[in-house]
Write a protein that holds these residues in place. Structure first.
Motif, short mmCIF file in Angstrom:
data_model
loop_
_atom_site.label_atom_id
_atom_site.label_comp_id
_atom_site.label_asym_id
_atom_site.label_seq_id
_atom_site.Cartn_x
_atom_site.Cartn_y
_atom_site.Cartn_z
N PHE A 108 0.81 -1.22 0.00
CA PHE A 108 0.00 0.00 0.00
C PHE A 108 0.84 1.27 0.00
CE2 PHE A 108 -3.34 -2.55 2.61
CZ PHE A 108 -3.71 -3.25 1.46
N PHE A 109 1.86 1.29 0.84
CA PHE A 109 2.54 2.56 1.15
C PHE A 109 3.92 2.70 0.51
CE2 PHE A 109 0.03 2.00 5.31
CZ PHE A 109 -1.12 2.47 4.70
N VAL A 110 4.71 1.65 0.48
CA VAL A 110 6.04 1.73 -0.13
C VAL A 110 5.92 1.62 -1.65
CG1 VAL A 110 8.34 0.74 -0.25
CG2 VAL A 110 7.13 0.81 1.94
N ILE A 147 -3.25 11.94 -0.18
CA ILE A 147 -2.69 13.27 0.05
C ILE A 147 -1.40 13.20 0.85
CG2 ILE A 147 -3.06 15.44 1.30
CD1 ILE A 147 -4.45 15.41 -1.34
N ASN A 148 -1.35 12.28 1.83
CA ASN A 148 -0.19 12.19 2.73
C ASN A 148 0.75 11.06 2.34
OD1 ASN A 148 -0.78 14.14 5.19
ND2 ASN A 148 -2.73 13.18 4.63
N ALA A 149 0.77 10.70 1.06
CA ALA A 149 1.53 9.54 0.60
C ALA A 149 3.02 9.65 0.91
CB ALA A 149 1.31 9.34 -0.90
N ASN A 150 3.58 10.85 0.81
CA ASN A 150 5.02 11.01 1.05
C ASN A 150 5.39 10.67 2.49
OD1 ASN A 150 7.81 12.21 0.44
ND2 ASN A 150 7.10 13.52 2.12
N GLN A 151 4.70 11.27 3.42
CA GLN A 151 4.94 11.01 4.84
C GLN A 151 4.72 9.54 5.18
OE1 GLN A 151 2.16 13.09 7.28
NE2 GLN A 151 2.70 12.01 9.15
N ILE A 152 3.62 8.98 4.68
CA ILE A 152 3.28 7.59 4.97
C ILE A 152 4.34 6.65 4.41
CG2 ILE A 152 1.58 5.77 4.57
CD1 ILE A 152 -0.54 8.01 4.43
N LYS A 153 4.79 6.91 3.20
CA LYS A 153 5.80 6.04 2.58
C LYS A 153 7.07 6.01 3.40
CE LYS A 153 8.51 5.24 -1.59
NZ LYS A 153 8.76 5.63 -3.01
N ASN A 154 7.54 7.15 3.86
CA ASN A 154 8.79 7.18 4.60
C ASN A 154 8.69 6.45 5.93
OD1 ASN A 154 10.13 8.58 2.59
ND2 ASN A 154 9.69 10.58 3.45
N LYS A 155 7.56 6.62 6.63
CA LYS A 155 7.38 5.92 7.90
C LYS A 155 7.28 4.42 7.66
CE LYS A 155 4.54 7.66 11.04
NZ LYS A 155 5.35 8.00 12.22
N ALA A 156 6.53 4.02 6.64
CA ALA A 156 6.36 2.60 6.35
C ALA A 156 7.68 1.97 5.92
CB ALA A 156 5.31 2.41 5.27
N GLN A 157 8.49 2.71 5.16
CA GLN A 157 9.78 2.18 4.72
C GLN A 157 10.69 1.89 5.90
OE1 GLN A 157 11.02 1.82 1.10
NE2 GLN A 157 12.02 0.36 2.48
N ASP A 207 11.76 14.65 10.18
CA ASP A 207 10.37 15.12 10.22
C ASP A 207 9.40 14.02 9.77
OD1 ASP A 207 11.33 17.50 11.06
OD2 ASP A 207 10.86 18.62 9.25
N MET A 208 9.51 12.86 10.36
CA MET A 208 8.75 11.71 9.90
C MET A 208 7.25 11.86 10.07
SD MET A 208 10.94 9.73 8.56
CE MET A 208 10.32 8.06 8.51
N ASP A 209 6.80 12.72 10.98
CA ASP A 209 5.37 12.94 11.18
C ASP A 209 4.90 14.22 10.51
OD1 ASP A 209 4.68 10.66 12.73
OD2 ASP A 209 5.78 11.51 14.41
N HIS A 210 5.58 14.64 9.46
CA HIS A 210 5.22 15.88 8.77
C HIS A 210 5.13 15.64 7.27
CE1 HIS A 210 6.41 17.39 12.68
NE2 HIS A 210 5.77 18.50 12.39
N ALA A 211 4.44 16.56 6.62
CA ALA A 211 4.18 16.40 5.19
C ALA A 211 5.46 16.34 4.37
CB ALA A 211 3.30 17.55 4.69
N ASP A 212 6.51 17.09 4.77
CA ASP A 212 7.77 17.06 4.03
C ASP A 212 8.77 16.11 4.67
OD1 ASP A 212 7.90 18.75 6.19
OD2 ASP A 212 9.11 20.28 5.20
N SER A 213 8.26 14.99 5.19
CA SER A 213 9.11 13.92 5.67
C SER A 213 10.12 13.55 4.59
CB SER A 213 8.25 12.70 6.02
OG SER A 213 9.04 11.56 6.23
N LEU A 259 4.47 16.43 -5.47
CA LEU A 259 4.79 17.75 -4.93
C LEU A 259 3.52 18.51 -4.57
CD1 LEU A 259 6.86 19.95 -4.29
CD2 LEU A 259 6.80 20.62 -6.71
N GLN A 260 2.51 18.45 -5.43
CA GLN A 260 1.24 19.10 -5.14
C GLN A 260 0.61 18.57 -3.86
OE1 GLN A 260 -0.74 18.04 -8.74
NE2 GLN A 260 -0.04 19.83 -9.90
N ASN A 261 0.60 17.24 -3.71
CA ASN A 261 0.00 16.64 -2.52
C ASN A 261 0.77 17.00 -1.25
OD1 ASN A 261 -2.14 15.41 -3.82
ND2 ASN A 261 -1.08 13.47 -4.12
N MET A 262 2.09 17.10 -1.35
CA MET A 262 2.89 17.49 -0.19
C MET A 262 2.55 18.91 0.26
SD MET A 262 6.62 15.88 -1.20
CE MET A 262 7.47 16.58 0.22
#
Length: 533
Positions: A108-110, A147-157, A207-213, A259-262
């Motif tokens: 789902f996330f990575v 919308i939060n795919a970037n942040q979610i991907k980094n935490k999941a990775q 900044d793992m809990d932020h949009a620009d993780s 970039l737009q979603n971030m």
């Protein structure tokens, strides 16, 4: 251009900018005194010699127990998630169920493939990735994920790298906080090691809990020295009301939708945090601004960000600036000095020094790091069941920063102290004393407040240098984002050992800051490490 500092690159810059920024006797010998290979003690050396950066053991151990614990925690949170129908908790933790859960999270996330996702599997995957149920929306979960795919991907990775598969781990399982002034500590240092357990890289999750993780890796160039040459950028937009939403990035964006979603996620994040992005605006007005801004942000192209700087950009206009920079990080462990300089086995603390150039200006900043091997961290609930008070003794370091905004530019006055640490755990209550009085600063006493799940802090004595004197020296429930009382901070105390019934060492941090007056702030980061006595 606003200062694109390394403090912004490797910590939670928005907060720092806003702030201005049991038993047994002394004969106990922890296992850190043993060689890494106890079967051949004459042929091996301890971890301090293997890795000059840290004394944490290079012995391998299984991540299986912690892997299952994270899975069970996600299942339990899902069963009590408010706003949704009650979800069934897995009745067991058989290998197939656990593996399926981690594989779902990765898919789902990575990989970003939501085709087979349901609300239930999405929720459980988010919880497994480290999100708290209270931070998740109760409706339109798939939209939130997109919308939060970037942040979610980094935490999941990060979770996948450490626990996605059952395997043997060692120093690569360590997770150390890069301390900042906020209730959420979400920037970390991890080690990359080779097959012999030799540290090759420092990996920063920022900044793992932020949009620009985001994350970056620095290559080892010497004992305790790591370098990186790469992008350090700001991408942002100015809103209709004159305020802006900006992202800090370590690579040039190539995916406009991402970039737009971030940017949209960052805008919503600032609203939820009560940012001054929304001065004197009602809830309805804020929602309308988000909606209209999201519409034109989704029409931007990558070319729209080129050629305009932050200072030049007007309302509803995109900008970018920054470029390639060389960053040097020094890692200095203070846990190495414990236990007759044999160090700690599963934990570490000390300083990370960050040095680089911003144009012609040299930036040189220091942060406390503290943490340890995640798979060997013992929960406080498990410690309570031992039903005995425990005392840990060791050392502490403090990094202070006095920030003055009274002139045209912010002027910083950093100062470091060294002292002793004493930690008592008794029935769930913690009392941490870090004494810097011999070095000319405070004796700092931090006590847990179990009723409010918070901490109290006292600064005892008088600093030799009045610049580093706090106005408030006895503060209850100080943990959290800065509020009207101007006191803010965070605490994390971790206990480590080979088994849950035998904690042998502890590390952690205390962050505290306050507004001294309208133009001045003082904050401190304290890190400590200690051995059970």
């Amino acid at each position: 251009m606003k200062k694109l500092s390394l403090i912004a690159a490797l910590t939670l810059s928005t907060m720092l900018s806003a702030c201005g920024g049991g038993g047994g006797g002394h004969g106990y010998i922890p296992p850190t005194t043993l060689p890494d290979n106890p079967n051949n003690p004459g042929e091996t050396t301890n971890a301090c010699a293997t890795n000059p950066e840290t004394c944490m053991t290079t012995q391998k151990f299984s991540n299986a127990e912690k892997r299952i614990e994270l899975y069970q925690n996600a299942e339990n949170q899902a069963s009590t998630f408010s706003g949704r129908r009650m979800l069934k908790t897995a009745k067991n933790s058989d290998a197939d169920s656990v593996s399926t859960a981690y594989n779902n999270m990765r898919t789902f996330f990575v990989d970003g493939n939501l085709s087979s996702a349901t609300d239930e599997t999405l929720l459980k995957s988010l919880l497994l990735a480290g999100f708290n149920k209270d931070d998740l929306p109760t409706a339109n979960l798939k939209d939130w994920v997109e919308i939060n795919a970037n942040q979610i991907k980094n935490k999941a990775q990060t979770v996948w790298d450490m626990y996605g598969t059952e395997r043997e781990v060692s120093i690569d399982n360590a997770k150390l906080n890069v301390v900042n002034i906020d209730a959420k500590q979400d920037s970390y240092v991890r080690f990359t090691v080779d097959s012999n357990g030799k540290i090759q890289n420092l990996h920063f999750d920022v900044d793992m809990d932020h949009a620009d993780s985001r994350n970056m890796t620095l290559n080892r160039t010497g004992d305790g020295v790591f370098t990186r040459t790469g992008q350090m950028l700001i991408y942002g937009v100015k809103l209709e009301n004159g305020n802006e939403v900006r992202l800090e990035l370590f690579e040039t964006p190539t995916d406009i939708e991402k970039l737009q979603n971030m940017l949209i996620a960052k805008m919503i994040e600032k609203k939820n945090e009560g940012s001054d992005l929304w001065p004197s605006m009602s809830e309805e007005e804020q929602e309308k601004l988000i909606q209209t801004s999201s519409e034109w942000i989704k029409k931007l192209t990558l070319d729209d960000f080129k050629g305009t700087t932050e200072d030049e950009a007007g309302p509803k206009q995109a900008y970018s600036e920054g470029g390639e920079a060389k960053t040097t990080v020094t890692y200095k462990s203070y846990a190495k000095n414990l236990n007759d300089k044999k160090g700690l086995q599963y934990a570490d603390f000390g300083y990370v020094g960050i040095k680089g150039m911003e144009g012609n200006t040299e930036v040189n900043e220091t942060f406390i790091v503290a943490g340890g091997m995640d798979a060997k961290r013992i929960s406080k609930d498990d410690l309570v069941t031992l039903q005995q008070p425990m005392t840990f003794e060791g050392t502490a370091v403090a990094a202070l920063n006095y920030q003055d905004y009274s002139g045209d530019k912010r002027v910083e006055h950093p100062k470091n102290y060294e002292g002793t640490a004493n930690l008592i755990f008794d029935g769930g209550k913690e009392t941490l004393t870090t004494d810097f009085s011999k070095d000319g600063w405070y004796n700092v006493v931090v006590t847990s407040n179990a009723q409010n799940d918070n901490y109290n802090i006292k600064f005892e004595g008088t600093p030799a240098d009045s610049m580093y004197k706090f106005n408030n020296t006895n503060v209850n429930d100080f943990v959290g984002i800065r509020g009207s009382n101007s006191n803010y901070g965070a605490v994390d105390i971790g206990y480590y050992g080979d088994t849950k019934d035998n904690p042998t060492e502890a590390t952690g941090y205390v962050a505290y800051g306050e507004q001294i007056d309208m133009n001045k702030n003082l904050h401190t980061q304290i890190g400590f490490g200690a051995v059970k006595k």
